[in-house]
Design a protein around this motif. Sequence first.
Motif, PDB file in Angstrom:
ATOM      1  N   TYR A 225       0.620  -1.367   0.435  1.00  0.00           N
ATOM      2  CA  TYR A 225      -0.368   0.397   0.171  1.00  0.00           C
ATOM      3  C   TYR A 225       0.516   1.299   0.167  1.00  0.00           C
ATOM      4  O   TYR A 225       0.727   2.556  -0.875  1.00  0.00           O
ATOM      5  N   ARG A 226       1.990   1.453   0.779  1.00  0.00           N
ATOM      6  CA  ARG A 226       2.830   2.335   1.071  1.00  0.00           C
ATOM      7  C   ARG A 226       3.691   2.345  -0.208  1.00  0.00           C
ATOM      8  O   ARG A 226       3.214   4.025  -1.051  1.00  0.00           O
TER       9      ARG A 226
ATOM     10  N   ALA B 222       1.273   4.063  -2.880  1.00  0.00           N
ATOM     11  CA  ALA B 222       0.314   5.632  -2.555  1.00  0.00           C
ATOM     12  C   ALA B 222       1.613   6.320  -3.175  1.00  0.00           C
ATOM     13  O   ALA B 222       0.774   7.180  -3.969  1.00  0.00           O
ATOM     14  N   ARG B 223       2.865   5.960  -2.806  1.00  0.00           N
ATOM     15  CA  ARG B 223       4.027   7.158  -3.479  1.00  0.00           C
ATOM     16  C   ARG B 223       3.792   6.276  -4.724  1.00  0.00           C
ATOM     17  O   ARG B 223       4.731   7.246  -5.751  1.00  0.00           O
TER      18      ARG B 223
ATOM     19  N   PHE C 280      -0.216  10.144   3.106  1.00  0.00           N
ATOM     20  CA  PHE C 280      -0.808   9.501   2.338  1.00  0.00           C
ATOM     21  C   PHE C 280      -1.336   8.288   1.753  1.00  0.00           C
ATOM     22  O   PHE C 280      -2.827   8.345   2.088  1.00  0.00           O
ATOM     23  N   VAL C 281      -0.818   7.322   3.283  1.00  0.00           N
ATOM     24  CA  VAL C 281      -0.749   5.765   2.996  1.00  0.00           C
ATOM     25  C   VAL C 281      -1.881   6.221   3.859  1.00  0.00           C
ATOM     26  O   VAL C 281      -2.821   4.924   4.006  1.00  0.00           O
TER      27      VAL C 281
ATOM     28  N   PHE D 233      -5.033   6.997   2.562  1.00  0.00           N
ATOM     29  CA  PHE D 233      -5.221   5.368   1.610  1.00  0.00           C
ATOM     30  C   PHE D 233      -6.246   4.848   2.565  1.00  0.00           C
ATOM     31  O   PHE D 233      -7.264   3.726   2.639  1.00  0.00           O
TER      32      PHE D 233
ATOM     33  N   TRP E  72      -8.754   1.330   1.552  1.00  0.00           N
ATOM     34  CA  TRP E  72      -7.802   1.049   0.398  1.00  0.00           C
ATOM     35  C   TRP E  72      -8.237   1.456  -0.791  1.00  0.00           C
ATOM     36  O   TRP E  72      -7.906   0.279  -1.939  1.00  0.00           O
TER      37      TRP E  72
ATOM     38  N   LEU F 263      -8.742   3.789  -4.042  1.00  0.00           N
ATOM     39  CA  LEU F 263      -8.268   4.976  -4.611  1.00  0.00           C
ATOM     40  C   LEU F 263      -8.265   6.499  -4.186  1.00  0.00           C
ATOM     41  O   LEU F 263      -7.487   7.019  -4.648  1.00  0.00           O
TER      42      LEU F 263
ATOM     43  N   LEU G  54      -7.513   8.875  -1.579  1.00  0.00           N
ATOM     44  CA  LEU G  54      -6.078   8.532  -2.061  1.00  0.00           C
ATOM     45  C   LEU G  54      -5.593   9.594  -3.273  1.00  0.00           C
ATOM     46  O   LEU G  54      -4.830  10.675  -3.085  1.00  0.00           O
TER      47      LEU G  54
END
Lengths: 552, 422
Positions: free
Chosen positions: A320-321, A324-325, A348-349, A352, A357, A359, A362
């Motif tokens: 997930y990180r 997001a990145r 952001f995580v 998210f 989770w 999108l 985010l």
Amino acid sequence: MIGLLWLAACGELQEIPPLPEATSEAPSPQPEVSVAAPLPPALLLRRASLDLRGVVPTLDELAVVEADPAALDGLVDSFLEDPRWEGRLADLWAEHLLTRVDNYLVGPEDYGIPYLQRHDYVRAVGDEAPRLMAHIGVADLPFSDVVTADYTMAHEVLVGHWPLDYPEGGTGWQVARYTDGRPALGVLATGSMWWRYYTTASGRNRSRAEAVARLFLCESFLERPIRFESAALVASEELTEATRTLDTCVTCHNTLDPLAGAFFGFWVFDIYDPTENATYHPEREQLGNYYLGVDPAYYGAPIDAPVDLGGLVAGDPRFYRCMARTMATLLWRRPADPYDDFAEIDHFVEVFRQGDWRLRPLVREILRSEAYTVGALTEGATEVDQAALPTRRLLPPEVLADAVEDLTSLRWTEDNFDQLTSDERGYRVLAGGIDGDGVTQRTADPTVTQALVLQRLAQAAGPVAVAREIGLDPSDRRLFGEGDLRTLRPGDIGFTDELVTLHRRLHSLDPSAEALARDTALWEAVFALEGAQAAWAAVLTALLCDPAFWMA
Amino acid sequence: MSAPAAPSRRRLLQSAGLAGLFGLMPRLARAIEGGKRRFLFVFCPGGWDPAVVFAPVFGSSHVDLPEDAEPAEANGISYIAGASRPAVTAFFDTWGQEAALINGMEVRSVNHHVCKRLVLTGSPAEVGDDWPALLGGVAQDDPEMPVVHLSGPTFSHRYGSAVVRLGERGQLVRLLTGEALSSTRVSPPSTAVEAALRSHLEATLDERLALAGSAEERRLLGHAEDALRRQSSLAAIADQLGLAVASTFPERLAVLVDLLAEGYARCGTVAFEGYLDIGWDTHATNNIQHHSFDLLFEALGGLCADLAARPGLESERLLDDVTIVVLSEMGRYPKFNGHGGKEHWTFTSALLIGGGVAGGQVVGAYSDSLGGQAVDLASGATVSSGGELLLPAHLGATLLALADIDPGEVLPGVSPIAALLA
């Protein structure tokens, strides 16, 4: 529940700290004194519209924001509901996955697909994985589906060639399922991924394991520098043995090889065989142990059956990180740095996570970030600030193609090859794009070839659009106002209005007096040579070549 | 409105207040006489096998050499000769004095994509400029095409605007001539209309530059103006560029030589895909590389002869103006696998030929297990202690030094291989 256990690279099972409990509000990183000034609302509207829909804002949307800048948020939200967002999102994920290449080991000719469908074929293959990720994003599904979905996205051109239950009578991209028994692994079970990241007899699926680590965990084995003690290595009986015993090798291979072992259902004995490549082979799933000498595992966690892999990735916080990145990188148009941007990525995580989770929250948060909204920097901005806060971005070729088509109805193709998204028969890389293979960085600065592609595109689009609009009822026009383009002359009431309308439509800006004078001079010069229709076409061409059009 | 005189790229950048352009890059030492050396990069994608030509490791049980391998030496260069590779012998016999071989260079990866980055940029980072982009980006003589890219991998970031891609199918020429529009059924504008459009665009760019709200915007617009200027220059040589659609490797080399000879380009880059264009990634049937090397050296011999026969811009012979850099992203494992192929290997070789190169020597060496050996950078001799293992960064630093660019400012802590500098 996601992420109860994390399995460390050393292979020992460890309990990981649970992800933070939801809070009422995601904490924002504490900003330092900012050197950034945001874009004016109209231009921020334009940037978001191009990024999310691939088109410039309509005049109505522009007027709404000019009347009430606070309306921008609502419009951006509506862009995230727009059907065109799915295509743009696929473009973005394709930039990350690098699956949109022009050649695969199996070509359309191997399936008897005619040459005029070649471009559709390579995009049908390459876009499957990014399309699936885009579908999950716009359908507001949990992002774990990216690695656990039991369906894919398929294009009609592959019907009958790949084992898919593509819907009867469907066209274009549709949800479909493989019929060859492959596990429910989302993008990790797509032909798209494993045709792009193919393996060889000696590679033994390691390139695929590396692709999973790099693309979905943002941790590349290959970025670790290696030093070979060559004497010891060549003295080994066999390379496979060396990968298990030599210190220099096991650092990566004790994790890489077990992960590679999960992909032997995609193993082929002839990498050029079209049927072999299109089909999953459940009976080969056990070959990993034979070829690699290890049982499949995900960073130490046993993989009893390949389908387990999806759950393991979906339970890994790094996934997930990384997503997001990556989304920040794609929307910021500069790499989101794991260290310099640590706090912002953290934020952001958290957003998210709070969105279960999904999108959309985010993306929405990234679009609010300073690195996205920046339009100018103060005099005190350092070189680091300039690199971190790109105030202007070039339109990628695929956005340029969509935006120009939306405005002018021209889609530049040749033998069905889209000229801005193909290199085989087009100008994708020359226009600043990537080819997914030799060129994996977009061109950040204007180049002579980018300028040439743009000019030729504009020179075609201008006449096509004017020829179309000149005979249309004004209410059906995409570009011009209410004037009769055949009879309108400089000095007439309405002439300048048409120019202003064009500027606002293409650039989301009111033109300066100098710009209007320049346009009028161009109109008159071309009118004297070739008449009114050509004069309007020239003005439109010129405004498409204006940086105010191709920068956002 | 008449078109203003085309500004030079440097003047344009200065007048646009674009200290930022260079502010964002390493501050390179640029204004040095002699910084007009030209470079021609030949890239062999897939990973060539040093043990076919470059690594004369005879008598080692760890290294499989070609069946026809024979030790040979010509003009100070020891290499592997073979009946299947007569062009290799012919090359070193004729041009060995002008050529220097780098042996035992450690790439430190065995993945194609990463190795290409490492060999061409010195770093595995996803964002960066390769050696041609760096050399072309700081060109002092403002050529129309600082880097002309014909084929092969290319990495550019800060100097992306310096790279002019011809397109492997002649795309640049189709754009320049207007042939690109043929599928649209729209004719290119007449000369008069095109001139009017250009004037409009120039004036627009001037206005946008004047109103630009940030250094970044000014930088981008400066590049846009520069691109417009170059476009005119390229249109004038479209016929010459048209040859770029030439399909064979020697023909492509000839196109690049013409562009270098006329001063249109500072760097040219082209890939050689080997025998029958099947590449160098010989996991099976490694013997294909015998043919590929033969074809490569045949073409290099022709290239050297061509360059030597032409007058240079700065020297008597064009060969003295141009440094030819021949490289591949990795080497191949010393032993054959079960398919008669060889796997990837992190040690490899590179070949420098021509201008500025102290030829007739081999720098670095392979051990009897095809590893690299430490080298004294000043003398080029292998040493048992105190030397450095050769890395792509050393190659890059050497190329920068050949271009009179201070390597220390681009590759801190990395020294050029002084022994290679004539």
